[in-house]
Structures are given as C-alpha cells and as structure tokens.
Design an enzyme around this catalytic site. Structure first.
Site, PDB file in Angstrom:
ATOM      1  N   HIS A 192       0.831  -1.219   0.000  1.00  0.00           N
ATOM      2  CA  HIS A 192       0.000   0.000   0.000  1.00  0.00           C
ATOM      3  C   HIS A 192       0.857   1.258   0.000  1.00  0.00           C
ATOM      4  O   HIS A 192       1.937   1.304   0.589  1.00  0.00           O
ATOM      5  CB  HIS A 192      -0.999   0.006   1.160  1.00  0.00           C
ATOM      6  CG  HIS A 192      -0.400   0.084   2.531  1.00  0.00           C
ATOM      7  ND1 HIS A 192      -0.100   1.271   3.158  1.00  0.00           N
ATOM      8  CD2 HIS A 192      -0.060  -0.890   3.407  1.00  0.00           C
ATOM      9  CE1 HIS A 192       0.386   1.029   4.366  1.00  0.00           C
ATOM     10  NE2 HIS A 192       0.429  -0.272   4.542  1.00  0.00           N
ATOM     11  N   ASP A 206      -0.268   4.470   0.923  1.00  0.00           N
ATOM     12  CA  ASP A 206      -0.542   5.490   1.938  1.00  0.00           C
ATOM     13  C   ASP A 206       0.178   5.185   3.245  1.00  0.00           C
ATOM     14  O   ASP A 206       0.602   4.052   3.517  1.00  0.00           O
ATOM     15  CB  ASP A 206      -2.044   5.649   2.169  1.00  0.00           C
ATOM     16  CG  ASP A 206      -2.695   4.395   2.739  1.00  0.00           C
ATOM     17  OD1 ASP A 206      -2.287   3.283   2.333  1.00  0.00           O
ATOM     18  OD2 ASP A 206      -3.613   4.524   3.580  1.00  0.00           O
ATOM     19  N   ASP A 239       6.445   0.695   6.485  1.00  0.00           N
ATOM     20  CA  ASP A 239       4.992   0.519   6.383  1.00  0.00           C
ATOM     21  C   ASP A 239       4.415   1.508   5.369  1.00  0.00           C
ATOM     22  O   ASP A 239       3.961   2.561   5.740  1.00  0.00           O
ATOM     23  CB  ASP A 239       4.340   0.710   7.748  1.00  0.00           C
ATOM     24  CG  ASP A 239       2.840   0.487   7.716  1.00  0.00           C
ATOM     25  OD1 ASP A 239       2.368  -0.272   6.844  1.00  0.00           O
ATOM     26  OD2 ASP A 239       2.132   1.081   8.554  1.00  0.00           O
ATOM     27  N   GLU A 253      -5.068   1.876   2.647  1.00  0.00           N
ATOM     28  CA  GLU A 253      -5.005   0.749   3.584  1.00  0.00           C
ATOM     29  C   GLU A 253      -5.058   1.214   5.025  1.00  0.00           C
ATOM     30  O   GLU A 253      -5.673   0.556   5.881  1.00  0.00           O
ATOM     31  CB  GLU A 253      -3.713  -0.046   3.341  1.00  0.00           C
ATOM     32  CG  GLU A 253      -3.618  -1.358   4.125  1.00  0.00           C
ATOM     33  CD  GLU A 253      -3.025  -1.220   5.518  1.00  0.00           C
ATOM     34  OE1 GLU A 253      -3.107  -2.194   6.303  1.00  0.00           O
ATOM     35  OE2 GLU A 253      -2.484  -0.134   5.839  1.00  0.00           O
ATOM     36  N   ASP A 271       1.007 -10.259   1.194  1.00  0.00           N
ATOM     37  CA  ASP A 271       0.874  -8.849   1.583  1.00  0.00           C
ATOM     38  C   ASP A 271       1.884  -8.545   2.690  1.00  0.00           C
ATOM     39  O   ASP A 271       2.639  -9.410   3.127  1.00  0.00           O
ATOM     40  CB  ASP A 271      -0.555  -8.595   2.075  1.00  0.00           C
ATOM     41  CG  ASP A 271      -0.922  -7.116   2.136  1.00  0.00           C
ATOM     42  OD1 ASP A 271      -0.095  -6.270   1.737  1.00  0.00           O
ATOM     43  OD2 ASP A 271      -2.046  -6.798   2.580  1.00  0.00           O
ATOM     44  N   HIS A 294       4.371   2.805  12.902  1.00  0.00           N
ATOM     45  CA  HIS A 294       3.350   3.806  13.266  1.00  0.00           C
ATOM     46  C   HIS A 294       3.848   4.721  14.388  1.00  0.00           C
ATOM     47  O   HIS A 294       3.057   5.487  14.954  1.00  0.00           O
ATOM     48  CB  HIS A 294       2.028   3.162  13.686  1.00  0.00           C
ATOM     49  CG  HIS A 294       1.218   2.662  12.531  1.00  0.00           C
ATOM     50  ND1 HIS A 294      -0.144   2.455  12.602  1.00  0.00           N
ATOM     51  CD2 HIS A 294       1.566   2.321  11.265  1.00  0.00           C
ATOM     52  CE1 HIS A 294      -0.592   2.008  11.452  1.00  0.00           C
ATOM     53  NE2 HIS A 294       0.437   1.916  10.611  1.00  0.00           N
TER      54      HIS A 294
END
Length: 522
Positions: free
Chosen positions: A142, A144, A175, A209, A236, A482
């Site tokens: 992904h 984003d 990520d 995502e 994934d 994150h």
C-alpha cells in the site's frame, strides 16, 4: 480384623491410584521428551529436491544501487498520508503515480505488463504467464501512510528520507513503501533481463489501507471478481524477520503471517437525568460508565493461548531454543496454560494470548457545575483466532452486567481464516524457500498478525493469504511501526528488492517437491 482389612484395602487402593498417576506422568514426560528431541517441523522441504528453474541472478551494479536508493528516498518524501477515510492527501497520491512512472519506465512501457488505475489512486498490474495452466498469484502493498510530526520526537523530519548511519528515516520506510517500491523495482530488473514468467501474477497497490482499504483494495477485489479471477495465494505486508527480539531464541526468525486477529469497535453509553453539581445523585452517568469500563479492564477476555495459529509458531521455533525452553516450546499441548500465564504479563505478548480490550475514548461533560446526562466510551478489541465477534460481544454484555449501559457494535469482523502452512502449501513453501535461500541462518515459522492489512479483502479470491516482507527488526524496532523514527537500512531495502526478484522466479515452479524423510540420503 475388620478394621485392618478395610485399612489394607484403602492402602491398596491409594497405591493403585498413586501408581496410575505416576505412570501417566511418566508417560506424558516420555512423550514430551521424544517430541523435544525429534520435533523439527522445518526439516521437510529443506531436504527436498526442488524442480530446476533457470533463475536469473540479481546482479545489481553500483549505478543501479544508487538509483534504487534514490527512487526509494523520493517515495518517502511524498507525504501520501491517510488522515481518515474521507481525508486523503490526493495531491501526494497523484505525485506518487508520476514517481512510479518515472522510476520504473520498463514496467510501464512493457507490452507484457498490463496496468490500470483503480478508484482514482490505486494501481493494478497484471503480468500474464507463458503457461496458462498455472494458477496466478498476487503481491500486495500500500502507498498510503499514517500521519507523522517531527515534534513527536523524530531524529529526522518524517518525510525527509534523511540518511543516518546507513539508515533511511521516514514515514513509510517499513509501512509499506519498502514493499511498493521493492516489488516494482524487482519487476523492472527482471523485465530488463528479458524475463517472461511461466506463472502469471498480479500486483495490487492500495491507496487507503491505513483507513481500512474501503476504496482501494475493495475496488481492486470487485474488479478481479468480475473477471472471475482465482489466485493460488496472496502475499501482503504483515510480519518480518525478528533478530534478537524473541528472548531465548537462537538466531533470527522469519515469521510469515497466516492469519489476522479479528477487530471490533464497541460503544458503551449511559444516559441519565441532568442536574446541578450542588445536588448530585448517588450515581451519575460518568460513574456508571466508569464502573462498567473498570469491570472490562478487571476481567480480560479468557486465555486462549495454544488454541490458534500461535501454537504452530512455537512448534516451528522450538528446536532453536535451549533447555528448558525447548522442552516447553516443543510441547505446547502440555504447557499452553503455563505459557499463557507467563505471556499475559507483558502487553506485547499478551496480544497472542487472548482477545485484547483497549479503552481508547471516554467522553462526557460540558460544564464544571453541570452533572452530564450522557457519557460514552469506545472500546477497541483485537479478536483471537479461537473466538468469534459474536462470542466477544456476548462476553462484553455479561461482564458489563448493567442494563443502564447501552452496548453498540460500531464496526467489526471475525478473525481471518488460517491459511495452510504444511508441506503441501504452495505459497507458504515458496516464500519459505525464497527466505532460506537468501538467509540460511533464519528459522521460518508461521505467525499471527495482531493488526489488519488490505489482504483481508481478498479472502474470496484465495484460501491462502500470507503476510510477510523480509524487513529486519531488532529489539525496539517494532515500536517504530506507526511510531517515531521509522527507518530501514539501505542494505535491508536492497535485500527486499532481491527477495521479490527471486520470489517471482521461484513461483514459476509447477508443483512443490515431495519432502524427504529425515533418513533419506542427502
């Protein structure tokens, strides 16, 4: 004589019971010992003869090395942030599309590769294989990222791609732009060397995502369903290579996610009559709700360790532990309760033991001298594979145990199906082989993702979904996910490119080899 006879019978009975218990204990210990000495679930396909393929060697020149790092840094500098499902940085997403076209000209110009934009910002690539009898597979990533602010304590601005001691810092480095760029970079190199796959494959790059993939991934899935596409497997993001992270484990471990925990957001609310703070009732809305929340925190969901995929994780890793841990890990059937009690003491390992319950929001009150009529709290739950969403909601209802507290499901879903990881599981074994060819010192094991990915939307297209990228995590690196100071080493990013380069070629095998038994000649 009668008393003596009765006593003798009791003593005899107790001896029989004692002997029986001792026999059962010794038998269990014998079984556990045999398992400890013989269990090595990783042995099978490492001894097997794989089908011969003419794989191209990924000889990356110094010029290419500099170029791939340059393109990766450019990707990190574009702030493709998803703030919410309705608030995306669409300008950055458009800029990212231009970057992909400029960075991978062969991918976009090749007559072999079919590319289309889905839902305005997501990308779908189809690379047909020369053997149409082979079921295609799909690689996901992904574009984003989650928001990031330098004021949170970053050592470098989060969208600077600044290089510090061989690491590239920036939001998206682990990520998940390392996979976005790594997959396309690998395909670019393969095409430049004239590669044509035998097994066709798709590449899906979602743009939302981080806010559940409701537009990107789901639109791609709808498109593939219309075309009656079925996939051999999906790969994934998800788990990684853990180096020094698992205490007591000898060497690094590559964990391939075979499932994801379920998810639920539950709203608790209480409504009472408003009033003045000078004449408070015995219980107000805040007190009633706070008590309900406290009951949920004081009574966590039941321990389920050993009843889900985590059992396979420890059995695959058992032979890499020293005694006594090796004995324990080889016999989860015997020690799951003990291990669960130990693991629940730490938040990071407690997540593998049960459905976790987190109070994330609590709202009430508008004025300091007014008793509020309403109070609400939001509970976020990550559901263990051995439970269902329905069971979790019933447990919340019984634990709260107060009719004054209204319980509503905001959204949620069951844990994802567990994908096969045995010796006949094509996707798992191909990923495993690719990892071991590159990193022979690594132990490969199945794992469970405690977070969720876009792959959950693809469950109708395949029964085999895996979640892994060979991003190396040292102690403390998981908190960068994150969090602040997200980073990846330049060496590791290049390894990702080589991983996908080899994986795509390894998928050209028609079938898996028959595993050798341990007494076969090597």
């Amino acid at each position: 004589m009668t008393d003596c006879g009765a006593k003798c019978k009791i003593i005899k009975f107790l001896k029989i019971i004692s002997f029986s218990v001792s026999f059962v204990v010794l038998l269990m210990l014998a079984i556990a010992t045999v398992r400890t000495l013989s269990l090595d679930v990783n042995l099978g396909l490492q001894l097997a003869h794989w089908e011969k393929t003419n794989n191209i060697t990924p000889d990356i020149s110094q010029r290419q090395r500099e170029e791939l790092i340059k393109h990766f840094k450019e990707a990190i500098r574009i702030p493709t942030v998803s703030f919410s499902a309705t608030q995306l940085n669409t300008t950055a997403l458009r800029e990212f599309e231009e970057l992909l076209r400029n960075a991978f000209p062969t991918v976009y110009s090749s007559s072999l590769v079919h590319h289309e934009i889905v839902a305005n910002y997501s990308h779908l690539f189809w690379v047909p294989g020369s053997n149409s009898a082979l079921v295609p597979y799909m690689l996901l990533a992904h574009i984003d990222v989650v928001p990031a602010s330098e004021s949170d304590g970053w050592e470098a601005p989060p969208f600077s791609a600044k290089e510090i001691d061989g690491f590239i810092y920036g939001r998206g480095t682990i990520d998940n732009k390392q996979s976005v760029m790594g997959i396309l970079q690998a395909l670019e190199y393969l095409l430049l060397q004239g590669y044509v796959p035998q097994r066709g494959f798709y590449i899906g790059l979602g743009h939302d995502e981080e806010v559940s993939g409701l537009q990107g991934a789901m639109s791609i899935v709808r498109l593939l369903k219309k075309r009656s596409v079925q996939l051999a497997f999906v790969l994934d993001e998800g788990l990684a290579v853990l180096d020094g992270v698992i205490s007591g484990l000898e060497g690094p471990a590559a964990l391939i996610g075979i499932s994801e925990k379920g998810y639920a957001t539950v709203k608790l609310s209480v409504t009472t009559a408003p009033g003045h703070s000078s004449m408070p009732p015995r219980e107000g809305s805040i007190g009633i709700l706070a008590a309900a929340v406290k009951r949920l925190e004081d009574n966590p969901m039941p321990r389920l360790f050993g009843q889900g995929p985590e059992r396979g994780t420890f059995e695959h890793l058992a032979h890499k532990f020293g005694l006594p841990l090796k004995f324990v890990m080889s016999n989860i059937w015997l020690f799951s309760s003990l291990l669960g009690r130990v693991m629940e003491r730490r938040p990071d390992t407690n997540a593998f033991v049960r459905t976790t319950t987190a109070v994330t929001m609590f709202n009430s009150g508008v004025k300091i001298n007014v008793i509020p009529s309403q109070a609400e709290a939001f509970i976020n739950l990550r559901i263990h594979s051995a439970q269902s969403l329905k069971e979790v909601l019933e447990l919340i209802q019984s634990t709260v145990g107060d009719e004054r507290v209204k319980i509503e499901l905001v959204d949620g879903f069951d844990p994802l199906p567990v994908s096969s990881y045995d010796e006949a599981a094509f996707g798992f074994q191909i990923i495993k082989k690719t990892v071991l060819d590159m990193f022979p010192q690594v132990t490969v094991a199945p794992g469970i993702c405690i977070g969720n990915t876009d792959s959950r939307h693809y469950k109708d297209l395949t029964t085999n979904t895996y979640r892994f990228a060979p991003t190396w995590f040292k102690p403390g690196d998981a908190q960068r996910f994150h969090g602040v100071n997200e980073r990846i080493s330049k060496k590791n990013y290049e390894e990702l490119v080589v991983f996908y380069f080899n994986l795509i070629q390894n998928c050209d095998v028609r079938k898996l080899p028959s595993p050798h038994s341990t007494d076969h000649e090597l």
